[in-house]
Write an enzyme that holds these catalytic residues in place. Structure first.
Site, PDB file in Angstrom:
ATOM      1  N   SER A 428      36.676 -39.277 -63.764  1.00 24.63           N
ATOM      2  CA  SER A 428      35.755 -39.321 -64.897  1.00 24.63           C
ATOM      3  C   SER A 428      36.173 -38.379 -66.008  1.00 24.63           C
ATOM      4  O   SER A 428      35.675 -38.490 -67.123  1.00 24.63           O
ATOM      5  CB  SER A 428      34.338 -39.017 -64.445  1.00 24.63           C
ATOM      6  OG  SER A 428      34.309 -38.013 -63.485  1.00 24.63           O
ATOM      7  N   HIS A 449      37.567 -46.548 -65.260  1.00 23.93           N
ATOM      8  CA  HIS A 449      36.427 -45.643 -65.099  1.00 23.93           C
ATOM      9  C   HIS A 449      35.123 -46.438 -65.015  1.00 23.93           C
ATOM     10  O   HIS A 449      34.660 -46.980 -66.014  1.00 23.93           O
ATOM     11  CB  HIS A 449      36.402 -44.659 -66.279  1.00 23.93           C
ATOM     12  CG  HIS A 449      35.328 -43.630 -66.174  1.00 23.93           C
ATOM     13  ND1 HIS A 449      34.757 -43.043 -67.265  1.00 23.93           N
ATOM     14  CD2 HIS A 449      34.714 -43.090 -65.082  1.00 23.93           C
ATOM     15  CE1 HIS A 449      33.838 -42.188 -66.856  1.00 23.93           C
ATOM     16  NE2 HIS A 449      33.793 -42.193 -65.549  1.00 23.93           N
ATOM     17  N   GLU A 461      35.241 -48.440 -68.479  1.00 25.10           N
ATOM     18  CA  GLU A 461      36.060 -47.769 -69.489  1.00 25.10           C
ATOM     19  C   GLU A 461      37.516 -47.882 -69.026  1.00 25.10           C
ATOM     20  O   GLU A 461      37.865 -47.358 -67.971  1.00 25.10           O
ATOM     21  CB  GLU A 461      35.604 -46.309 -69.572  1.00 25.10           C
ATOM     22  CG  GLU A 461      36.002 -45.607 -70.826  1.00 25.10           C
ATOM     23  CD  GLU A 461      35.356 -44.213 -70.949  1.00 25.10           C
ATOM     24  OE1 GLU A 461      35.211 -43.743 -72.092  1.00 25.10           O
ATOM     25  OE2 GLU A 461      35.028 -43.591 -69.926  1.00 25.10           O
ATOM     26  N   ASN A 499      32.245 -39.738 -71.419  1.00 27.03           N
ATOM     27  CA  ASN A 499      31.867 -38.392 -70.984  1.00 27.03           C
ATOM     28  C   ASN A 499      32.028 -37.359 -72.086  1.00 27.03           C
ATOM     29  O   ASN A 499      31.306 -36.371 -72.123  1.00 27.03           O
ATOM     30  CB  ASN A 499      32.640 -37.998 -69.722  1.00 27.03           C
ATOM     31  CG  ASN A 499      31.995 -38.633 -68.496  1.00 27.03           C
ATOM     32  OD1 ASN A 499      30.799 -38.923 -68.507  1.00 27.03           O
ATOM     33  ND2 ASN A 499      32.764 -38.890 -67.461  1.00 27.03           N
TER      34      ASN A 499
END
Ligand SMILES: CCCC(=O)CC(=O)SCCNC(=O)CCNC(=O)[C@H](O)C(C)(C)COP(=O)(O)OP(=O)(O)OC[C@H]1O[C@@H](n2cnc3c(N)ncnc32)[C@H](O)[C@@H]1OP(=O)(O)O
Ligand SMILES: NC(=O)C1=CN([C@@H]2O[C@H](COP(=O)(O)OP(=O)(O)OC[C@H]3O[C@@H](n4cnc5c(N)ncnc54)[C@H](O)[C@@H]3O)[C@@H](O)[C@H]2O)C=CC1
Length: 725
Positions: A428, A449, A461, A499
């Site tokens: 992540s 991801h 992602e 993130n």
């Protein structure tokens, strides 16, 4: 077709006296203004011709129509296109010309009849469909209302309660259900569709079948008092479920007017509110999301090279923990054979058990049969070594967030997997170049991801490094489509796009609390803004272990703009780690219901004394608007950095990443779209002011400073923004 026109209709008159009008506007035969005006001309001609007795409307290439051309809303919003008068299409064309005609019409529906497509068919005097047809009014999902008579005709055809369900949920029904509801008159195989529709139309002429104008039907409508009660209940539910949106309530107004004052008044009300909703900000946001979501699969320099996705026949997953088991579930649900590797028998059994539990929950809810469960589980095989990796086409690594472990695994993968195999990591935060440092396979290393729970969350992602080949991206986009994820292709960096945007959001919340703001008020303001939950409730859900691991990456990589708070580590020291331990920012009962904890104060005060922060009276009394600005403007700031660095190619990709990865409310159009609706100048000035008072965490980045100082849109491509300056 003229290159300036969008779609057309063609009319062919048969020797049986039936004029067949075909809607042609690929890919979904959407009803553009050109299609609708062509349809009107065809009708006028058919009605005036002596050799035409009846009319059949159908769509080209197995699709009736996906509804009004959504790009037309953009033209209306910009003022470049409008109806000659409000209600021209729904009243003048569909009701007065088509439904009130002296010649009957039958809709022959194959594939899709959605939105305006279904509404056009409901203005016909009968509807014949194929078994696979999907029939629905999904307009509310786009921020508009069924504006071609749907609010009037659907309740009259299927009853008020079912019509409300279909309209308020935007969910289509299949042909068989449509038939039993009375929406469809007959369901026939594709090969018989046109002949049946022609025959039906002639039967209406010859009075062998009833000539029904849906708008005049009353038999399915409940008595007035009951209808009012049903609508009152629907309003209450709508206010609860979509508190920030006006258009569903406006749609209910149109329905109610039709029931109380008759269909003509209802059509007029529908036309009036239909034209008003188009300029709502929520509508602009939702329409932007519709096109942006479809745009994520168009990646310049990758998907425009004519590359064909390679077939992925078998996938291996390393790590059967929370993420690995979710990813395995998503893959087997789409029929990919999967090998799940773990460190020992116990962990392997636990991983397979998690996959089983994911599927069993579907069986319990009735969305999966026992046979399908067995068949799906049979696609999953466990492994404790790499021997069975010799014929896999893709590996997805999902072990704990530890760089050296991941480096070792990728070095091993290079030895065991075939040369063509895609080597993906579900990390992540970690830079993929570091993960692949000990290999010579940089061109096939990619980030895949997923978000937790991976078999449920819609975003994937896809992270490319400077070395990842375009073919690998094309392959992964294809896998993403097959497992029904919305993919967003982003560049490689710590935290990637989602993130990176997420982090300042949590940090801003911690910052405010250390300075005296109430965490529960922050959560409440953020929920009212439209997020599924506030930042503190979310930290509890994700668990403090993950929160600390992620924070560590950011603090290491972006020290100049991270706010380090000790609140979470202090709680973790006391064995409060979030919902899993039943204690975090909230206390949890057996049913996972959260309630505020007065003891939280103790940890906040201790963290405050450790960081040397002081309670700031201004921040203690923040309004909801100020809470939103102070938590989300840092997110906009980071999104700008991500965009400026080229991590995201299009601002719209960040909108989709924020909506599907962070839960940002879709009706706000995504983070960049929302920011532009507020204005870069204002956002810049607020961040600039806070950075002078509270430090570099709030400091606007160069990109935001440049655009903000001139009020240029943040989502404009670099060249466009410059040209406007
Ligand atoms: C005054 C208002 C009157 C009214 O009633 C308003 C309406 O009718 S509003 C429109 C209602 N219709 C919808 O909401 C349907 C929207 N479309 C979809 O749900 C899906 O696209 C689909 C189910 C029709 C097809 O799905 P799928 O096969 O997965 O394909 P895509 O979604 O990728 O779409 C393929 C391309 O088609 C474009 N598209 C789809 N629908 C429309 C539309 N109604 N208008 C314009 N364009 C549409 C879509 O953008 C894709 O284009 P691309 O260039 O990305 O290939
Ligand atoms: N938890 C989350 O919400 C999200 C996590 N991620 C990322 O996904 C990855 C996995 O996270 P989680 O599933 O939460 O961790 P987890 O701790 O639940 O699972 C990791 C699993 O990997 C196994 N494992 C360790 N070494 C192994 C090896 N050599 N071979 C096979 N299996 C091995 C462990 O036994 C464990 O079962 C991490 O990189 C994390 O950052 C990504 C998105 C969300």
């Amino acid at each position: 077709m003229d290159s300036r026109t969008k779609g057309k209709t063609v009319m062919e008159v048969g020797s049986d006296g039936v004029a067949v009008i075909t809607l042609i506007n690929p890919p979904v035969n959407s009803l553009s203004f050109d299609v609708l005006y062509n349809l009107k001309s065809n009708y006028e001609e058919a009605l005036s011709r002596n050799d035409v007795k009846a009319i059949v409307i159908t769509g080209a290439k197995g699709k009736f129509s996906g509804g009004f051309d959504i790009s037309g809303f953009g033209e209306i919003q910009k003022g470049t296109r409008k109806e000659p008068k409000v209600g021209y299409i729904s009243i003048d064309i569909l009701t007065d010309l088509l439904e009130a005609a002296r010649k009957p019409s039958v809709a022959a529906i194959d594939g899709l009849a959605l939105g305006g497509g279904l509404e056009l068919s409901m203005a016909c005097h009968a509807r014949i469909s194929t078994p696979g047809a999907q029939l629905g009014l999904p307009e509310l999902q786009l921020g508009v209302i069924p504006g071609f008579g749907g609010t009037q005709r659907l309740p009259r055809l299927v009853g008020l309660t079912k019509a409300l369900e279909m309209i308020l949920t935007s969910k289509p029904v299949r042909a068989e259900e449509g038939h039993s509801l009375g929406l469809i008159d007959a369901v026939v195989p594709s090969a018989e569709l046109l002949t049946t529709a022609r025959r039906w139309a002639l039967d209406i002429v010859e009075r062998r079948k009833p000539w029904i104008s849906s708008v005049l039907k009353t038999d399915k409508l409940p008595p007035l008092g009951e209808a009012r009660e049903i609508l009152k209940f629907a309003r209450g539910q709508t206010r609860k479920q979509a508190p920030n949106m006006k258009h569903p309530l406006m749609c209910l107004d149109a329905l109610e007017t039709g029931i109380v004052s008759g269909p003509r008044a209802g059509l007029e009300k529908e036309a009036e509110v239909g034209s008003q909703v188009i300029s709502l900000d929520t509508t602009k946001g939702l329409i932007h999301v519709f096109f942006s979501q479809r745009g994520t699969v168009k990646v310049p320099g990758v998907t425009d090279r004519g590359l064909i996705p390679r077939k992925i026949k078998k996938v291996a997953i390393i790590g059967g923990g929370l993420m690995g088991s979710g990813i395995a579930t998503a893959l087997i649900l789409s029929n990919y054979p999967v090998i799940l590797k773990e460190v020992n028998e116990k962990f392997l059994e636990a991983g397979i058990g998690r996959v089983k539990a994911n599927l069993q929950s579907r069986v319990r809810k009735g969305s999966m049969s026992k046979e399908k469960f067995e068949k799906t589980m049979s696609l999953l095989k466990g492994s404790l070594d790499y021997e069975s990796f010799r014929d896999v086409d893709m590996v997805i690594e999902a072990v704990i967030e530890n760089i050296s472990l991941k480096q070792q695994i990728f070095a091993d993968l290079e030895k065991y997997c075939p040369q063509h195999c895609i080597l993906a990591s579900n990390t992540s935060t970690i830079d993929l170049n570091k993960i692949g440092e000990r290999t010579k396979s940089q061109d096939r290393i990619v980030g895949a991801h997923f978000f937790s729970p991976a078999h449920v969350m819609p975003l994937l992602e896809i992270v490319r490094t400077n070395h990842t080949s375009a073919q690998v991206i094309v392959d992964l986009l294809d896998v993403g489509k097959k497992i029904k994820k919305t993919p967003v292709v982003v560049g490689n960096c710590t935290g990637f796009a989602v993130n990176r945007m997420f982090f300042p959001y949590t940090q801003a919340a911690m910052f405010l609390v250390e300075r005296g703001a109430d965490p529960y008020l922050i959560d409440s303001a953020v929920s009212k803004f439209g997020m599924p939950m506030g930042p503190f409730r979310l930290c509890d859900l994700v668990g403090f272990g993950v929160a600390i691991a992620t924070a560590t990456q950011f603090i290491e990589n972006f020290p100049e703009r991270t706010y380090k708070s000790m609140i979470i580590p202090l709680m973790q020291e006391d064995k409060r780690a979030g919902e899993a331990t039943r204690k975090g920012f909230y206390l949890y009962d057996d049913k996972r219901k959260a309630k505020p904890d007065p003891e939280l104060k103790k940890y906040i005060e201790k963290a405050r004394s450790m960081s040397g922060a002081n309670v700031d009276p201004k921040l203690v009394k923040l309004s909801e608007k100020e809470i939103i600005e102070m938590t989300f403007f840092p997110v906009v700031n980071e999104a700008c950095r991500v965009f400026a660095e080229g991590i995201a190619v299009k601002a719209a990709d960040l909108d989709i990443a924020a909506i599907f990865g962070m839960g940002f409310p879709p009706y706000r159009g995504g983070i960049m779209f929302w920011a532009d609706s507020i204005g870069s100048k204002y956002i810049y000035s607020r961040l600039d002011e806070w950075s002078k008072t509270y430090g570099d965490f709030f400091k606007p980045c160069a990109f935001l400073a440049e655009r903000g100082s001139k009020g240029a849109p943040l989502s404009a491509p670099v060249e466009q923004a410059r040209s406007r300056l």
